[in-house]
Design a protein around this motif. Structure first.
Motif: not given
Length: 181
Positions: A71-73, A100-105, A120-125, A156-164
């Motif tokens: 997968f690409d994302g 996250f480990d592979s740097g994919k969005p 365990d991938v949100v620390r520092g984000r 290590p990757n782009m993380l997109v988030s939204s509320r609702k």
């Protein structure tokens, strides 16, 4: 824009907020990508409109038989029950972490960050979510903000988030931009 790209949508057998699955799914298809429904069990998943049962959707792959490298994302739709269940399934948590480990969005909306916390991938984000996850995300080391969409490149990757669901237009556009980068 996404020609040739395959995007995983990870959902539990029940409890996904239907519009948070179907709107990003349509956006990926309209952009020329291939969405794939990945779940913990084969067959169908049950969508919900808040607490009411909605439509069923066919599962393309199970998380146990799926290779994140294909997968690409990744899209993590919300709903309260969906990520609450996924975070209790080690294979689903490992599948999520692999992006996250592979740097994919990765794109997560509403309650979906519960799965990210377990991985365990949100620390520092910097991230947003349904407001009730604010304390959970803070306790996991993230900075929570109340915005329509947040694009975080601190890891290590782009993380997109939204509320609702009201944020879906901005969420879908930001996810497509991340997946096409």
């Amino acid at each position: 824009m996404l020609n040739g790209k395959t995007i995983a949508f990870l959902v539990a057998p029940e409890g996904v907020e239907q519009v948070e699955l179907t709107e990003p799914w349509k956006a990926v298809k309209q952009a020329g990508g291939t969405p794939k429904l990945v779940s913990t069990k084969p067959g169908q998943i049950q969508g919900f409109n808040h607490l009411d049962r909605a439509d069923k959707f066919a599962v393309d792959e199970t998380v146990d038989g799926s290779d994140p490298a294909s997968f690409d994302g990744l899209v993590l739709p919300g709903g309260v029950a969906n990520p609450d269940f996924l975070r209790t399934v080690p294979a689903a948590v490992q599948f999520t972490r692999a992006f996250f480990d592979s740097g994919k969005p990765v794109a997560a909306i509403c309650h979906a960050p519960w799965t990210l916390i377990e991985a365990d991938v949100v620390r520092g984000r910097t991230i947003t979510s349904w407001p009730s996850l604010r304390t959970d995300l803070g306790n996991a080391g993230a900075t929570w903000v109340d915005k329509e969409v947040v694009i975080c490149t601190a890891g290590p990757n782009m993380l997109v988030s939204s509320r609702k669901p009201d944020d879906l237009k901005a969420f879908c556009q930001a996810a497509l931009d991340a997946f096409s980068a």
